[in-house]
Design a protein around this motif. Sequence first.
Motif, PDB file in Angstrom:
ATOM      1  N   GLY A  23       0.813  -1.215   0.000  1.00  0.00           N
ATOM      2  CA  GLY A  23       0.000   0.000   0.000  1.00  0.00           C
ATOM      3  C   GLY A  23       0.843   1.259   0.000  1.00  0.00           C
ATOM      4  N   ASN A  24       1.847   1.297   0.853  1.00  0.00           N
ATOM      5  CA  ASN A  24       2.712   2.475   0.893  1.00  0.00           C
ATOM      6  C   ASN A  24       3.563   2.592  -0.367  1.00  0.00           C
ATOM      7  N   GLY A  25       3.887   1.450  -0.989  1.00  0.00           N
ATOM      8  CA  GLY A  25       4.603   1.490  -2.260  1.00  0.00           C
ATOM      9  C   GLY A  25       3.780   2.138  -3.355  1.00  0.00           C
ATOM     10  N   ALA A 274       1.506  -3.409  13.722  1.00  0.00           N
ATOM     11  CA  ALA A 274       1.784  -3.621  12.296  1.00  0.00           C
ATOM     12  C   ALA A 274       0.572  -3.318  11.436  1.00  0.00           C
ATOM     13  N   ALA A 275      -0.630  -3.493  12.002  1.00  0.00           N
ATOM     14  CA  ALA A 275      -1.859  -3.271  11.222  1.00  0.00           C
ATOM     15  C   ALA A 275      -2.159  -1.786  11.022  1.00  0.00           C
ATOM     16  N   CYS A 276      -1.779  -0.944  11.978  1.00  0.00           N
ATOM     17  CA  CYS A 276      -2.160   0.474  11.910  1.00  0.00           C
ATOM     18  C   CYS A 276      -1.553   1.220  10.721  1.00  0.00           C
ATOM     19  N   PRO A 277      -0.235   1.090  10.424  1.00  0.00           N
ATOM     20  CA  PRO A 277       0.281   1.773   9.226  1.00  0.00           C
ATOM     21  C   PRO A 277      -0.378   1.282   7.940  1.00  0.00           C
ATOM     22  N   THR A 278      -0.702  -0.020   7.893  1.00  0.00           N
ATOM     23  CA  THR A 278      -1.393  -0.555   6.716  1.00  0.00           C
ATOM     24  C   THR A 278      -2.776   0.062   6.583  1.00  0.00           C
ATOM     25  N   GLY A 279      -3.513   0.119   7.694  1.00  0.00           N
ATOM     26  CA  GLY A 279      -4.830   0.765   7.661  1.00  0.00           C
ATOM     27  C   GLY A 279      -4.735   2.241   7.332  1.00  0.00           C
ATOM     28  N   HIS A 280      -3.709   2.896   7.835  1.00  0.00           N
ATOM     29  CA  HIS A 280      -3.494   4.318   7.557  1.00  0.00           C
ATOM     30  C   HIS A 280      -3.284   4.549   6.065  1.00  0.00           C
ATOM     31  N   SER A 281      -2.474   3.691   5.428  1.00  0.00           N
ATOM     32  CA  SER A 281      -2.232   3.832   3.987  1.00  0.00           C
ATOM     33  C   SER A 281      -3.498   3.557   3.183  1.00  0.00           C
ATOM     34  N   ILE A 282      -4.337   2.623   3.647  1.00  0.00           N
ATOM     35  CA  ILE A 282      -5.594   2.338   2.953  1.00  0.00           C
ATOM     36  C   ILE A 282      -6.520   3.550   3.012  1.00  0.00           C
ATOM     37  N   VAL A 283      -6.588   4.208   4.166  1.00  0.00           N
ATOM     38  CA  VAL A 283      -7.434   5.401   4.297  1.00  0.00           C
ATOM     39  C   VAL A 283      -6.926   6.522   3.390  1.00  0.00           C
ATOM     40  N   PRO A 289      -8.180  10.281  -5.074  1.00  0.00           N
ATOM     41  CA  PRO A 289      -8.405   9.573  -6.353  1.00  0.00           C
ATOM     42  C   PRO A 289      -7.114   9.192  -7.060  1.00  0.00           C
ATOM     43  N   LYS A 290      -6.069  10.006  -6.916  1.00  0.00           N
ATOM     44  CA  LYS A 290      -4.791   9.712  -7.581  1.00  0.00           C
ATOM     45  C   LYS A 290      -4.215   8.392  -7.095  1.00  0.00           C
ATOM     46  N   PHE A 291      -4.331   8.120  -5.790  1.00  0.00           N
ATOM     47  CA  PHE A 291      -3.814   6.872  -5.242  1.00  0.00           C
ATOM     48  C   PHE A 291      -4.735   5.699  -5.578  1.00  0.00           C
ATOM     49  N   ARG A 292      -6.033   5.951  -5.655  1.00  0.00           N
ATOM     50  CA  ARG A 292      -6.960   4.878  -6.004  1.00  0.00           C
ATOM     51  C   ARG A 292      -6.768   4.406  -7.436  1.00  0.00           C
ATOM     52  N   GLU A 293      -6.399   5.314  -8.325  1.00  0.00           N
ATOM     53  CA  GLU A 293      -6.228   4.960  -9.736  1.00  0.00           C
ATOM     54  C   GLU A 293      -4.917   4.244 -10.006  1.00  0.00           C
ATOM     55  N   MET A 294      -3.950   4.367  -9.113  1.00  0.00           N
ATOM     56  CA  MET A 294      -2.624   3.806  -9.358  1.00  0.00           C
ATOM     57  C   MET A 294      -2.640   2.284  -9.518  1.00  0.00           C
ATOM     58  N   PRO A 295      -3.326   1.494  -8.650  1.00  0.00           N
ATOM     59  CA  PRO A 295      -3.355   0.039  -8.863  1.00  0.00           C
ATOM     60  C   PRO A 295      -3.961  -0.348 -10.210  1.00  0.00           C
ATOM     61  N   ALA A 296      -5.027   0.381 -10.642  1.00  0.00           N
ATOM     62  CA  ALA A 296      -5.635   0.083 -11.939  1.00  0.00           C
ATOM     63  C   ALA A 296      -4.665   0.365 -13.085  1.00  0.00           C
TER      64      ALA A 296
END
Length: 311
Positions: A23-25, A274-283, A289-296
Amino acid sequence: MMTSFAILFLSIAIIESMAGILGNGIILAASTLSCIGSKTWPPYEMIVISLSSSRITLQCWIILDLFLTIFCVPCYFEGNIYVVIKTGYMFLNYSSLWFGAWLSVFYCIKVASFTQSFFIWLKQRIARLMPWMLLASCLCSFIAAIPFALDVYSVHDNFTAPLPVTNSSAMRTTRKDILRLLILLCNAGVGMPLILCVVSSVLLIQSLWIHTRRMQNNASGFRDPSLEAHMKAIKSVCSLLILYITYFIAFTFLLYDLFLSFSTSKSICIAVMAACPTGHSIVIMWSNPKFREMPARIWHHTNCHLRTASM
């Protein structure tokens, strides 16, 4: 001896850290691509790049630490391995806390609609101040991690090694003095970013809530995109604040060794941390929108290359 539940939660922490690296990547890649070619970096991009970089490094460090804890217990405390692991771990944790706090401060300054002169002054100068704020955070994190490089290994030895009968009282006094110094410096390193994050988040939520109430009173009955955007922003800020405080509490428990080594309680605390930084990156990804479009975009380019290679 580690219990099966402790191993289970440590394994969950490793999986969570891997998800956080992914996620952070994505956040780091999207932010870096948007800054390529520009002479000046926007303050938001500087914060997000610093935060995602520190968290990727932190989560890789956590995975290394957990693998050594599970599979290499005898050599974990030998030589300088323990000192290096814990010092780097503390520096990366402090940096992550500081960068997360500056993200909350930036959101508050840019979005909140306060009319105080100091707030307006900050809003006008945040772009110039942000690089220095990030550098100062790195310096504070480095200073707060120094006691672990100097004293934490000797503290560990003092607690695990048997005390000679003749020098037991003197060694207990030494241990107490070292721990007091560590607690004082660690509180200074951890307390400030927490205060910044909580105050800025509360101010931002208050400003957004007041503005949302005004918009609801003036609504005509149809769906208002601005109103929905404000509600989404409030949910995002609340989620970030909850994750930040949860991470801070778990980090504090581990920092002051409130649990026994290899215990199930400590393993649960590590998994939560360990879960909190992952959840933080998801939020962060969900709210931008720029980050949401990146995986696609990555998936699309991967498919194109695969189709080209198969032809």
